[in-house]
Scaffold this motif. Structure first.
Motif, short mmCIF file in Angstrom:
data_model
loop_
_atom_site.label_atom_id
_atom_site.label_comp_id
_atom_site.label_asym_id
_atom_site.label_seq_id
_atom_site.Cartn_x
_atom_site.Cartn_y
_atom_site.Cartn_z
N GLN A 1 0.94 -1.29 0.01
CA GLN A 1 0.11 -0.22 0.29
C GLN A 1 0.98 1.22 0.03
O GLN A 1 0.40 2.46 0.27
N GLY A 2 2.29 1.21 -0.35
CA GLY A 2 2.92 2.27 -0.23
C GLY A 2 3.28 2.92 1.13
O GLY A 2 3.44 4.23 1.36
N LYS A 3 3.07 2.07 2.40
CA LYS A 3 3.15 2.55 3.58
C LYS A 3 4.42 2.08 4.17
O LYS A 3 5.05 1.06 3.82
N GLY A 4 4.76 2.68 5.33
CA GLY A 4 5.86 2.38 6.17
C GLY A 4 5.45 2.05 7.58
O GLY A 4 6.39 2.35 8.45
N GLY A 5 4.32 1.75 7.86
CA GLY A 5 3.56 1.68 9.00
C GLY A 5 2.10 1.86 8.89
O GLY A 5 1.62 2.14 7.90
N THR A 6 1.52 1.34 10.00
CA THR A 6 -0.06 1.42 9.85
C THR A 6 -0.47 2.82 9.35
O THR A 6 -1.58 2.81 8.78
N ASP A 7 -0.08 3.65 10.08
CA ASP A 7 -0.67 5.21 9.76
C ASP A 7 0.41 6.14 9.14
O ASP A 7 0.53 7.20 9.26
N ILE A 8 1.52 5.55 8.58
CA ILE A 8 2.60 6.37 7.77
C ILE A 8 2.66 5.90 6.45
O ILE A 8 2.88 4.77 6.05
N VAL A 9 2.23 6.72 5.46
CA VAL A 9 2.10 6.71 4.06
C VAL A 9 3.50 7.41 3.48
O VAL A 9 3.85 8.67 3.62
N VAL A 10 4.35 6.38 3.00
CA VAL A 10 5.44 6.74 2.27
C VAL A 10 5.23 7.48 0.84
O VAL A 10 5.93 8.80 0.74
N GLY A 11 4.56 6.85 0.19
CA GLY A 11 4.28 7.45 -1.19
C GLY A 11 3.70 6.34 -2.10
O GLY A 11 2.85 5.59 -1.51
N SER A 12 4.31 6.15 -2.96
CA SER A 12 3.96 4.93 -3.85
C SER A 12 4.49 3.53 -3.23
O SER A 12 5.21 3.66 -2.44
N PHE A 13 3.91 2.66 -3.93
CA PHE A 13 4.70 1.08 -3.71
C PHE A 13 6.22 1.30 -3.80
O PHE A 13 7.05 0.98 -3.06
N ASP A 14 6.52 1.80 -5.02
CA ASP A 14 8.00 2.23 -5.46
C ASP A 14 8.82 2.77 -4.26
O ASP A 14 9.81 2.59 -4.21
N ASP A 15 8.16 3.81 -3.86
CA ASP A 15 8.72 4.66 -2.85
C ASP A 15 9.26 4.08 -1.47
O ASP A 15 10.34 4.01 -1.10
N ALA A 16 8.04 3.18 -1.21
CA ALA A 16 8.36 2.56 0.11
C ALA A 16 9.22 1.34 -0.32
O ALA A 16 9.91 1.17 0.76
N ARG A 17 9.08 0.63 -1.35
CA ARG A 17 10.11 -0.23 -1.66
C ARG A 17 11.43 0.31 -1.65
O ARG A 17 12.59 -0.30 -1.02
N ALA A 18 11.95 1.66 -2.44
CA ALA A 18 13.00 1.95 -2.46
C ALA A 18 13.88 2.06 -0.97
O ALA A 18 14.75 1.63 -0.39
N VAL A 19 13.00 2.69 0.04
CA VAL A 19 13.25 2.94 1.34
C VAL A 19 13.78 1.56 2.29
O VAL A 19 14.54 1.41 2.80
N ASN A 20 12.70 0.78 1.87
CA ASN A 20 13.03 -0.55 2.55
C ASN A 20 14.24 -1.58 1.93
O ASN A 20 14.84 -2.08 2.67
N ALA A 21 14.46 -1.13 0.79
CA ALA A 21 15.63 -1.75 0.03
C ALA A 21 16.85 -1.30 0.60
O ALA A 21 17.97 -2.19 0.91
N LEU A 22 16.79 0.01 0.93
CA LEU A 22 18.03 0.64 1.70
C LEU A 22 18.24 -0.13 3.14
O LEU A 22 19.51 -0.32 3.38
N GLU A 23 17.11 -0.22 3.80
CA GLU A 23 17.49 -0.90 4.94
C GLU A 23 17.91 -1.98 4.93
O GLU A 23 18.92 -2.74 5.72
N ALA A 24 17.37 -2.81 3.79
CA ALA A 24 17.71 -4.34 3.65
C ALA A 24 19.28 -4.33 3.48
O ALA A 24 20.12 -5.22 3.68
#
Length: 482
Positions: free
Chosen positions: A110-133
Motif C-alpha cells: 500500500q506504499g506505507k511504512g507503518g500502519t499510519d505512515i504513508v511513504v508514497g507509492s509502492f516503489d517509494d516504500a520499496r526503495a526505502v526498505n531496500a536501503l534498510e535491507a
C-alpha cells in the motif's frame, strides 16, 4: 512523533561547507570510517580521535565509582531465553518476525511504512526498505544479533579469520597501558566511535543462551560458564569461557541521527541496520587484532552478555529511562558491542554527566512511546516481567509491549532514541545544554520545554533519505542541523 515533512534537507554541493572543512581539518569524534592509505597516518588519526574524545569529556563528565546498584540477595544472571524477542515469541506461540513480516508486506503493497505512515507509492516504500535491507548486510555476515550466535561463524570464540600465522607466535608481552592504547586504536580503526575498557563483571554475562530463539516449543539452551581451561570450548550443554578472561573492551558505534528521527517509519530501520552492521564489524575486527597478538578474544554483539551495564562500567555513558545507554557525544543514538579478553588492560572509570537527574524530570521518551512500554515512574528494584534482569536499581520497561507495536505497525520503532533530548547534533548550543543539565538541575524544565518548542522530536519524512547530503555510514556531515 509528529511529522516534519521535508524539513532541514540540504542541497548537495560540489564544494565543502564551512562545517565540513572544519571537520576535515580538525577531525571529529570517531571520524575513522575511511582508513587512510598509510598505516602510520591511520594510527595517528585514530590516536588523535581518542585524545579529542578524552578532551571533549574532560569538561563535561565526572568519573565515579561503579554507579550500578545491585541487590546481591536478589540478583541472578540473566538467560537470553528471556530477552524480549524470545519471551514475546513464546507468548505468541510463533515467531514475532512471522507476524511482523505479514504486516510489513501488507503495508509495503500500500506504499506505507507503518500502519499510519504513508511513504508514497509502492516503489517509494520499496526503495526505502531496500536501503534498510542493504544496510543489514554487515549484520547478516557477522551473525544476526540476539539469535543465539555465541561461538558461531565470525563470532566464534577461538578462531582467527585471516591471520592464524600471527597467532602461532608466542604472545606479545607489554605493559597494560600499551596494550590498552593499541586496542583502542584497533577499535577506532574498526569503526567504533567510542571505546572503553572494564573488568569483566560476570554478573552481566548471560547465565545461558537459547540457540533456537524462535522455536518456542523446543527450547535448546546452553549454560555459559567460567572454567580453568586454556582456550574457550563448547559442549552440548555448556559454552566455556576461560577463567583468565578478565577484561571487556566495550565499543559504541553511532547511528545516523537524521534517519533514526524518521521513526516509526521505514527509514529509521536504515539507521538500525547500519548500527548492527558496524558493531558486528568492530567486534570481529578487534577480536582478530587481540588474537593476532597472542591472546584470547571473544567477540560479542548483543549476545553473550548484557551490553548496557558493561558500557556503563567501561565509562561510555549512563543508563537512561528508556533502558538504553546515553553517551555524552551521541545520546542514545548508538549500538553497543564488546570483546572479552585475557589481554592485560587498564580499565576506564564510569562517568556521570547528569543523565539520571534529567531523566527523572524529562520523561519525553515515555510520552512519545507508541506502545507505552517505557515507565513514567521512579527507579525501582522490581522487574516488570521475565524480560527484565531484576535486583538492580533502575527503570524497568515492558519490552514485550514494544514488540507488540512493531507487529501492529509492520515496522520497527526507535521513537525513544529519536526524541531523546540527548540525541542532538554537534554544536556549541547543544554542548552548553549538556553542561547545564549536569551542573544546573533547576534548568531541566526549561530545556525540556525548549526542546519541544524548537521542534526536536518531530518525525522526519522517510523520502528525505534520498535528498540528504550523507557522509559515509549515513552520518550527516553538518552536525549543526537539528
Amino acid at each position: 512523533m509528529k511529522s516534519r515533512e521535508n524539513d532541514g534537507v540540504k542541497a548537495s554541493g560540489a564544494g565543502m561547507n564551512r562545517r565540513q572543512f572544519a571537520k576535515a581539518a580538525l577531525g571529529g569524534i570517531g571520524a575513522v570510517a575511511a582508513v587512510p592509505a598509510m598505516l602510520g597516518e591511520a594510527i595517528a588519526k585514530a590516536e588523535a580521535d581518542e585524545r579529542k574524545s578524552v578532551e571533549f569529556r574532560r569538561n563535561l563528565v565526572t568519573t565515579v565509582d561503579n554507579p550500578i546498584l545491585v541487590d546481591e540477595t536478589v540478583h541472578r544472571r540473566f538467560s537470553s531465553a528471556n530477552i524480549a524477542f524470545n519471551a514475546y515469541s513464546r507468548d505468541l506461540g510463533e515467531s514475532h518476525w512471522a507476524v511482523y513480516g505479514r504486516n510489513f508486506v501488507k503495508n509495503l503493497q500500500q506504499g506505507k511504512g507503518g500502519t499510519d505512515i504513508v511513504v508514497g507509492s509502492f516503489d517509494d516504500a520499496r526503495a526505502v526498505n531496500a536501503l534498510e535491507a542493504a544496510m543489514q548486510t554487515g549484520n547478516r555476515l557477522t551473525g544476526n544479533h540476539g539469535e543465539g550466535n555465541e561461538n558461531r561463524g565470525p563470532l566464534a570464540w577461538d578462531n582467527n579469520i585471516t591471520s592464524a600465522d600471527l597467532a602461532s607466535f608466542p604472545r606479545t608481552e607489554l605493559p597494560p597501558e600499551d596494550f590498552t592504547r593499541q586496542v583502542k586504536v584497533a577499535a577506532r580503526l574498526g569503526g567504533a566511535n567510542l571505546v572503553g575498557v572494564c573488568k569483566l563483571n560476570r554478573r552481566w554475562v548471560y547465565e545461558s543462551t537459547q540457540r533456537n530463539v524462535y522455536s518456542p516449543d523446543e527450547p535448546q539452551t546452553q549454560r555459559i560458564v567460567f572454567r580453568d581451561v586454556e582456550r574457550p570450548t563448547e559442549t552440548p550443554e555448556e559454552l566455556v569461557i576461560p577463567e583468565s578472561v578478565q577484561y571487556a573492551v566495550v565499543m559504541a558505534v553511532e547511528m545516523p541521527r537524521t534517519v533514526i528521527q524518521s521513526s516509526p517509519g521505514p527509514a529509521a530501520g536504515i539507521g538500525d541496520a547500519l548500527g548492527y552492521s558496524r558493531m558486528g564489524w568492530a567486534s570481529v575486527a578487534v577480536a582478530e587484532y587481540i588474537r593476532c597478538m597472542g591472546y584470547i578474544a571473544i567477540p560479542c554483539k548483543n549476545d553473550t552478555a548484557l551490553s548496557v551495564p558493561l558500557a556503563i562500567e567501561a565509562g561510555l555513558g549512563e543508563a537512561g529511562r528508556m533502558g538504553a545507554l546515553i553517551t555524552p557525544e551521541f545520546g542514545p543514538c548508538v549500538r553497543l558491542c564488546k570483546v572479552f579478553t585475557n589481554m592485560p588492560l587498564v580499565p576506564d572509570k564510569p562517568i556521570r554527566f547528569g543523565v539520571e537527574e534529567f531523566c527523572n524530570h524529562c520523561k519525553k521518551c515515555a510520552r512519545e512511546c507508541p506502545s507505552k512500554c517505557i515507565t513514567e515512574g521512579e527507579q525501582t528494584w522490581e522487574p516488570r516481567n521475565e524480560c527484565n534482569n531484576g535486583g538492580v536499581k533502575k527503570w524497568y520497561n515492558d519490552y514485550k509491549k514494544c514488540l507488540g507495536f512493531w507487529d501492529e505497525n509492520g515496522m520497527s520503532c526507535t521513537n525513544c532514541v529519536a526524541v531523546c533530548p540527548f540525541t542532538k547534533g554537534d554544536m556549541w548550543a547543544h554542548h552548553f545544554t549538556e553542561w547545564s543539565i549536569k551542573n544546573i538541575h533547576a534548568s531541566h524544565p526549561v530545556w525540556l520545554n525548549l526542546d519541544d518548542a524548537f521542534g526536536y522530536g518531530e518525525r522526519r519524512h522517510d523520502l528525505d533519505v534520498f535528498k540528504r547530503d550523507f557522509a559515509p555510514y549515513g552520518m550527516d556531515p553538518d552536525k549543526m542541523e537539528r
